[in-house]
Structure formats: C-alpha cells, structure tokens
Design a protein around this motif. Sequence first.
Motif, PDB file in Angstrom:
ATOM      1  N   LEU A  56       0.829  -1.203   0.000  1.00  0.00           N
ATOM      2  CA  LEU A  56       0.000   0.000   0.000  1.00  0.00           C
ATOM      3  C   LEU A  56       0.861   1.250   0.000  1.00  0.00           C
ATOM      4  CD1 LEU A  56      -2.910  -0.912   2.459  1.00  0.00           C
ATOM      5  CD2 LEU A  56      -2.779  -1.223  -0.012  1.00  0.00           C
ATOM      6  N   LEU A  57       1.935   1.226   0.764  1.00  0.00           N
ATOM      7  CA  LEU A  57       2.816   2.390   0.837  1.00  0.00           C
ATOM      8  C   LEU A  57       3.427   2.685  -0.531  1.00  0.00           C
ATOM      9  CD1 LEU A  57       4.087   4.559   2.610  1.00  0.00           C
ATOM     10  CD2 LEU A  57       5.893   2.925   3.205  1.00  0.00           C
ATOM     11  N   LYS A  58       3.856   1.638  -1.232  1.00  0.00           N
ATOM     12  CA  LYS A  58       4.442   1.831  -2.561  1.00  0.00           C
ATOM     13  C   LYS A  58       3.406   2.374  -3.540  1.00  0.00           C
ATOM     14  CE  LYS A  58       7.488   1.411  -5.907  1.00  0.00           C
ATOM     15  NZ  LYS A  58       6.707   1.898  -7.052  1.00  0.00           N
ATOM     16  N   LEU A  59       2.185   1.852  -3.498  1.00  0.00           N
ATOM     17  CA  LEU A  59       1.130   2.337  -4.392  1.00  0.00           C
ATOM     18  C   LEU A  59       0.801   3.802  -4.106  1.00  0.00           C
ATOM     19  CD1 LEU A  59      -1.266  -0.756  -4.405  1.00  0.00           C
ATOM     20  CD2 LEU A  59       0.144   0.052  -6.305  1.00  0.00           C
ATOM     21  N   ILE A  60       0.793   4.169  -2.833  1.00  0.00           N
ATOM     22  CA  ILE A  60       0.522   5.562  -2.460  1.00  0.00           C
ATOM     23  C   ILE A  60       1.695   6.450  -2.848  1.00  0.00           C
ATOM     24  CG2 ILE A  60       0.181   7.106  -0.479  1.00  0.00           C
ATOM     25  CD1 ILE A  60      -1.437   4.794   0.804  1.00  0.00           C
ATOM     26  N   ALA A  61       2.912   5.916  -2.744  1.00  0.00           N
ATOM     27  CA  ALA A  61       4.083   6.694  -3.149  1.00  0.00           C
ATOM     28  C   ALA A  61       4.060   6.970  -4.651  1.00  0.00           C
ATOM     29  CB  ALA A  61       5.376   5.956  -2.767  1.00  0.00           C
ATOM     30  N   GLU A  69      -9.384   3.032  -4.357  1.00  0.00           N
ATOM     31  CA  GLU A  69      -8.410   3.039  -5.454  1.00  0.00           C
ATOM     32  C   GLU A  69      -7.300   2.023  -5.205  1.00  0.00           C
ATOM     33  OE1 GLU A  69      -8.658   7.641  -7.092  1.00  0.00           O
ATOM     34  OE2 GLU A  69      -7.395   7.186  -5.351  1.00  0.00           O
ATOM     35  N   LEU A  70      -6.939   1.839  -3.952  1.00  0.00           N
ATOM     36  CA  LEU A  70      -5.914   0.840  -3.619  1.00  0.00           C
ATOM     37  C   LEU A  70      -6.426  -0.576  -3.855  1.00  0.00           C
ATOM     38  CD1 LEU A  70      -4.640   2.590  -0.404  1.00  0.00           C
ATOM     39  CD2 LEU A  70      -3.271   2.206  -2.463  1.00  0.00           C
ATOM     40  N   ILE A  71      -7.673  -0.815  -3.485  1.00  0.00           N
ATOM     41  CA  ILE A  71      -8.275  -2.126  -3.750  1.00  0.00           C
ATOM     42  C   ILE A  71      -8.275  -2.404  -5.248  1.00  0.00           C
ATOM     43  CG2 ILE A  71     -10.446  -3.427  -3.687  1.00  0.00           C
ATOM     44  CD1 ILE A  71     -11.059  -1.997  -1.018  1.00  0.00           C
ATOM     45  N   ARG A  72      -8.705  -1.426  -6.033  1.00  0.00           N
ATOM     46  CA  ARG A  72      -8.758  -1.590  -7.487  1.00  0.00           C
ATOM     47  C   ARG A  72      -7.367  -1.770  -8.075  1.00  0.00           C
ATOM     48  NH1 ARG A  72     -13.171  -2.996 -10.029  1.00  0.00           N
ATOM     49  NH2 ARG A  72     -12.480  -1.858 -11.877  1.00  0.00           N
ATOM     50  N   ALA A  73      -6.395  -1.049  -7.556  1.00  0.00           N
ATOM     51  CA  ALA A  73      -5.029  -1.152  -8.086  1.00  0.00           C
ATOM     52  C   ALA A  73      -4.481  -2.556  -7.890  1.00  0.00           C
ATOM     53  CB  ALA A  73      -4.126  -0.126  -7.407  1.00  0.00           C
ATOM     54  N   GLU A 104      -3.007  12.299   5.204  1.00  0.00           N
ATOM     55  CA  GLU A 104      -4.204  12.620   4.443  1.00  0.00           C
ATOM     56  C   GLU A 104      -3.985  13.898   3.637  1.00  0.00           C
ATOM     57  OE1 GLU A 104      -8.948  13.545   5.241  1.00  0.00           O
ATOM     58  OE2 GLU A 104      -7.698  12.690   6.843  1.00  0.00           O
ATOM     59  N   VAL A 105      -4.499  13.887   2.413  1.00  0.00           N
ATOM     60  CA  VAL A 105      -4.419  15.064   1.551  1.00  0.00           C
ATOM     61  C   VAL A 105      -5.823  15.418   1.089  1.00  0.00           C
ATOM     62  CG1 VAL A 105      -2.065  14.615   0.768  1.00  0.00           C
ATOM     63  CG2 VAL A 105      -3.984  13.602  -0.479  1.00  0.00           C
ATOM     64  N   LYS A 106      -5.995  16.637   0.659  1.00  0.00           N
ATOM     65  CA  LYS A 106      -7.303  17.085   0.194  1.00  0.00           C
ATOM     66  C   LYS A 106      -7.692  16.322  -1.066  1.00  0.00           C
ATOM     67  CE  LYS A 106      -7.134  21.808   2.012  1.00  0.00           C
ATOM     68  NZ  LYS A 106      -7.192  23.258   1.668  1.00  0.00           N
ATOM     69  N   SER A 107      -8.947  15.957  -1.130  1.00  0.00           N
ATOM     70  CA  SER A 107      -9.440  15.249  -2.306  1.00  0.00           C
ATOM     71  C   SER A 107     -10.905  15.582  -2.494  1.00  0.00           C
ATOM     72  CB  SER A 107      -9.263  13.735  -2.151  1.00  0.00           C
ATOM     73  OG  SER A 107      -9.984  13.258  -1.026  1.00  0.00           O
ATOM     74  N   GLU A 108     -11.403  15.298  -3.673  1.00  0.00           N
ATOM     75  CA  GLU A 108     -12.802  15.571  -3.962  1.00  0.00           C
ATOM     76  C   GLU A 108     -13.683  14.508  -3.315  1.00  0.00           C
ATOM     77  OE1 GLU A 108     -13.338  15.785  -8.127  1.00  0.00           O
ATOM     78  OE2 GLU A 108     -11.986  17.492  -8.411  1.00  0.00           O
ATOM     79  N   GLY A 109     -14.865  14.903  -2.904  1.00  0.00           N
ATOM     80  CA  GLY A 109     -15.805  13.964  -2.321  1.00  0.00           C
ATOM     81  C   GLY A 109     -15.475  13.618  -0.884  1.00  0.00           C
ATOM     82  N   ALA A 110     -16.137  12.538  -0.408  1.00  0.00           N
ATOM     83  CA  ALA A 110     -16.017  12.157   0.999  1.00  0.00           C
ATOM     84  C   ALA A 110     -14.859  11.210   1.263  1.00  0.00           C
ATOM     85  CB  ALA A 110     -17.320  11.497   1.455  1.00  0.00           C
ATOM     86  N   ARG A 111     -14.234  10.707   0.224  1.00  0.00           N
ATOM     87  CA  ARG A 111     -13.165   9.728   0.404  1.00  0.00           C
ATOM     88  C   ARG A 111     -11.881  10.391   0.882  1.00  0.00           C
ATOM     89  NH1 ARG A 111     -14.497   6.843  -5.349  1.00  0.00           N
ATOM     90  NH2 ARG A 111     -16.234   5.543  -4.645  1.00  0.00           N
ATOM     91  N   LYS A 112     -11.173   9.693   1.755  1.00  0.00           N
ATOM     92  CA  LYS A 112      -9.912  10.204   2.272  1.00  0.00           C
ATOM     93  C   LYS A 112      -8.765   9.689   1.412  1.00  0.00           C
ATOM     94  CE  LYS A 112     -11.402  10.488   7.105  1.00  0.00           C
ATOM     95  NZ  LYS A 112     -11.117  10.079   8.481  1.00  0.00           N
ATOM     96  N   SER A 113      -8.042  10.589   0.784  1.00  0.00           N
ATOM     97  CA  SER A 113      -6.876  10.204   0.002  1.00  0.00           C
ATOM     98  C   SER A 113      -5.618  10.420   0.824  1.00  0.00           C
ATOM     99  CB  SER A 113      -6.798  11.025  -1.289  1.00  0.00           C
ATOM    100  OG  SER A 113      -7.822  10.634  -2.182  1.00  0.00           O
ATOM    101  N   PHE A 114      -4.587   9.666   0.502  1.00  0.00           N
ATOM    102  CA  PHE A 114      -3.346   9.726   1.245  1.00  0.00           C
ATOM    103  C   PHE A 114      -2.162   9.855   0.309  1.00  0.00           C
ATOM    104  CE2 PHE A 114      -6.441   7.539   3.789  1.00  0.00           C
ATOM    105  CZ  PHE A 114      -6.293   8.129   5.031  1.00  0.00           C
ATOM    106  N   ALA A 115      -1.153  10.580   0.776  1.00  0.00           N
ATOM    107  CA  ALA A 115       0.107  10.735   0.048  1.00  0.00           C
ATOM    108  C   ALA A 115       1.233  10.260   0.946  1.00  0.00           C
ATOM    109  CB  ALA A 115       0.315  12.193  -0.356  1.00  0.00           C
ATOM    110  N   VAL A 116       2.327   9.861   0.337  1.00  0.00           N
ATOM    111  CA  VAL A 116       3.468   9.387   1.110  1.00  0.00           C
ATOM    112  C   VAL A 116       4.166  10.572   1.786  1.00  0.00           C
ATOM    113  CG1 VAL A 116       5.171   9.545  -0.754  1.00  0.00           C
ATOM    114  CG2 VAL A 116       5.436   7.787   1.019  1.00  0.00           C
ATOM    115  N   THR A 117       4.735  10.338   2.948  1.00  0.00           N
ATOM    116  CA  THR A 117       5.509  11.353   3.674  1.00  0.00           C
ATOM    117  C   THR A 117       7.000  11.089   3.453  1.00  0.00           C
ATOM    118  OG1 THR A 117       5.654  10.016   5.670  1.00  0.00           O
ATOM    119  CG2 THR A 117       3.714  11.460   5.450  1.00  0.00           C
ATOM    120  N   PRO A 118       7.869  12.031   3.830  1.00  0.00           N
ATOM    121  CA  PRO A 118       9.316  11.759   3.735  1.00  0.00           C
ATOM    122  C   PRO A 118       9.728  10.508   4.503  1.00  0.00           C
ATOM    123  CG  PRO A 118       8.935  14.098   4.020  1.00  0.00           C
ATOM    124  CD  PRO A 118       7.590  13.445   4.183  1.00  0.00           C
TER     125      PRO A 118
END
Length: 195
Positions: A56-61, A69-73, A104-118
């Motif tokens: 999951l971390l690699k997909l988010i990175a 989206e992670l499930i679908r990926a 967590e990063v801003k995204s459209e709709g109610a879903r919570k999107s995530f981005a990788v941190t340093p």
Amino acid sequence: MRGFHHHPQGEPSHRHHFGRRGFGRPGHGWEGHAGEGHGGRGRRRVFDSGELRLVLLKLIADEPRHGYELIRAIEELTGGRYVPSPGMIYPTLTMLDEMGHIAEVKSEGARKSFAVTPDGTAHLDERKVEVAALFARLAELAGLQERTDSAPVRRAMGNLREALILRLGRDGVQKQTVHDAVAIIDEAAQRIERL
C-alpha cells in the motif's frame, strides 16, 4: 486511533475473493487468506500485515490514493486474482498514518486520500528489495490468472459442468453413477497435476 476502519459511504462493498472469473472454487488455493473470503481451510496468505503495508505504501508513493483506489489497483495488478477486502485495507491505512508514513491530503468527495511522507519514502528505500519481491508476487498471480482463465480452459470447464448437469440431473440416477462421475473428475485432476 483515527478511524476510517468502516467502509466509506458510496464505495462498492468488495468481498475478499480470488479467481473472480471462476476457475476453481473462489478463495481456494495457495493465494488465499486463511479465514477470509470463501472456505478458509488450509490456505496461505498472499501477504502478512507488514507486507501489505509495504504494498500500500508503494502504491501511495506512486500517486496519492484513497482506499477503494488501492483495492482496485491491487485487483488490476493481479488480473483480478486477488482483491483485498476493505476490512484489510482501511486498518492498514490507519496504521501507516499513525506510523507517519502517509498523510491525508485534500481530495474531492467524501473519500480520504493519502500521500506518502518523507518518512514513508525513506522506509520504502530501506525495503526496496522486499518491495520489488512483493510486486513480483502480484505479477505472478496475474500470470496465473491469465493462464487459468484462458478461453479454452473456460470452454472445457463449461463442458464439464453441462455434462454433469445433464447426466446427474436425470430422475432415478443411481448412487454408483454419481460415484463413477466423481472418480472420473478426480482422475482427470490427478492427470492434470502430473502434466
């Protein structure tokens, strides 16, 4: 814990399953998660919890994503052979968030999107060999799905199913006939294993 364990509103309810297009019993085989999906007897995990975190971390990175989206990926990476359940994905996202590897990063709709941190990027760099092996495993599942879901195999399985329905669906079928049919199928399975 910051909770997003429950399935977000508006996202499809994916069940954990294998062999979506139907070769063999769903959830049966080495790629299953013990105790999940269908059956649950004697199956080995695709990933343990630490391995799933890395995937999951690699997909988010690669790009910010939300849970569905992670499930679908993962489903796409395995050609539909492996679809992790929301009950696996969302608690793992919670853990990655609490570890400081994603945010967590801003995204459209109610879903919570995530981005990788340093910190998450550094963790991936430290585990790059393991990450590559995990994605090779996903590719192997996709290859297995492609081989077992080919048109000739589907046709042959369909023929077997129709023959069983036709012969065993008749009135007055003897028990011995059923036993004979089972023996033929078992023998065919053993011959395929020896190929």
